[in-house]
Scaffold this active site. Sequence first.
Site, mmCIF file in Angstrom:
data_model
loop_
_atom_site.group_PDB
_atom_site.id
_atom_site.type_symbol
_atom_site.label_atom_id
_atom_site.label_comp_id
_atom_site.label_asym_id
_atom_site.label_seq_id
_atom_site.Cartn_x
_atom_site.Cartn_y
_atom_site.Cartn_z
ATOM 1 N N ASP A 143 72.319 24.900 13.263
ATOM 2 C CA ASP A 143 71.639 23.835 14.009
ATOM 3 C C ASP A 143 72.545 22.658 14.312
ATOM 4 O O ASP A 143 73.659 22.552 13.801
ATOM 5 C CB ASP A 143 70.392 23.373 13.240
ATOM 6 N N ASN A 159 59.980 21.309 2.668
ATOM 7 C CA ASN A 159 58.754 21.831 3.290
ATOM 8 C C ASN A 159 58.911 23.302 3.708
ATOM 9 O O ASN A 159 58.090 23.833 4.440
ATOM 10 C CB ASN A 159 58.360 20.975 4.500
ATOM 11 N N HIS A 211 61.477 24.535 5.458
ATOM 12 C CA HIS A 211 62.174 24.798 6.723
ATOM 13 C C HIS A 211 63.510 25.493 6.468
ATOM 14 O O HIS A 211 64.164 25.278 5.457
ATOM 15 C CB HIS A 211 62.312 23.547 7.601
ATOM 16 N N GLU A 257 60.764 23.905 11.521
ATOM 17 C CA GLU A 257 59.750 23.191 10.750
ATOM 18 C C GLU A 257 58.473 24.029 10.613
ATOM 19 O O GLU A 257 58.268 24.985 11.371
ATOM 20 C CB GLU A 257 59.416 21.866 11.448
HETATM 21 C C1 GLP Z 1 68.614 20.173 6.813
HETATM 22 C C2 GLP Z 1 69.331 21.352 7.507
HETATM 23 C C3 GLP Z 1 69.032 22.652 6.818
HETATM 24 C C4 GLP Z 1 69.196 22.475 5.337
HETATM 25 C C5 GLP Z 1 68.130 21.556 4.810
HETATM 26 C C6 GLP Z 1 68.268 21.242 3.337
HETATM 27 O O1 GLP Z 1 67.520 19.696 7.479
HETATM 28 N N1 GLP Z 1 69.044 21.459 8.883
HETATM 29 O O2 GLP Z 1 69.876 23.671 7.337
HETATM 30 O O3 GLP Z 1 69.088 23.719 4.677
HETATM 31 O O4 GLP Z 1 68.093 20.350 5.533
HETATM 32 O O5 GLP Z 1 69.269 20.295 3.133
HETATM 33 P P1 GLP Z 1 69.920 19.995 1.736
HETATM 34 O O6 GLP Z 1 70.788 21.157 1.427
HETATM 35 O O7 GLP Z 1 70.722 18.740 1.958
HETATM 36 O O8 GLP Z 1 68.809 19.819 0.767
#
Ligand code: GLP
Length: 241
Positions: A67, A136, A138, A143
């Site tokens: 992303d 959540n 995702h 989402e």
């Molecule tokens: C972000 C990214 C995801 C990631 C998630 C968790 O929103 N787009 O790809 O897996 O959040 O992030 P973190 O690893 O910092 O908890």
Amino acid sequence: MNIIQVQDYTEMSRTAAEILIGKVKGNPNIKLGLATGGTPKGMYDDLIEDHVRNHTSYEHVTSFNLDEYIGLKPNDPNSYHFYMDDSLFTHININKERTHLPNGTADDTNGECQRYDEMIDSVGGIDLQILGIGQNGHIGFNEPGTSFTSGTHVVTLEDSTRQANARYFDSIDEVPTHAVTMGISTIMKSKEILLLISGEEKAETLKKLIHGDISEEFPASILKKHNSVTIIADQKALSGV
Ligand code: GLP
């Protein structure tokens, strides 16, 4: 889903790096799906350390990231382009031409989404997809409520997601409201998936993933239908299971 239980973030990162290095050595032309966020950072550090010490080569590797925020230029320190360059790409011998992230500043964002999926298809799909997970549920930026059949598309970020990612920005107001993300169906087409999950703030998430139903309200739940998913989870993340 196969679960590898590890002690902590350090062991999760090392275990993931070892798996990824093994795959790259077994298939030097591997197509990797890569993730951003705090979770895979330690794995990237371990890949760099191994590259320096053991010279594992990424010369023929192709990568596609999950992303990118809409509106951030690649040289913006909060863009995922910048994150990948800074956390991995500039420290290993990967060919920059073969690294791909969605273009968050394209004039025609929908065309860009289609182009991204076509590019992934044109190289025969992703062999190994690395995933983190949002609280959540995702994956990428898909989402809750995202269709399981979605390809790469534009998303409106939930407030909770913007808040969780605000730690990287000067203020919440600077966190983009939209992003481009690989879709659920794009992710599900990967031949193998490695999901990393660490910390007590993800304990409820992991519990829901393991014990909950498959539902678009919890995007990661679709992973139960994939035939090759490995979760590497640390003790804190496993504390609710
Ligand atoms: C972000 C990214 C995801 C990631 C998630 C968790 O929103 N787009 O790809 O897996 O959040 O992030 P973190 O690893 O910092 O908890």
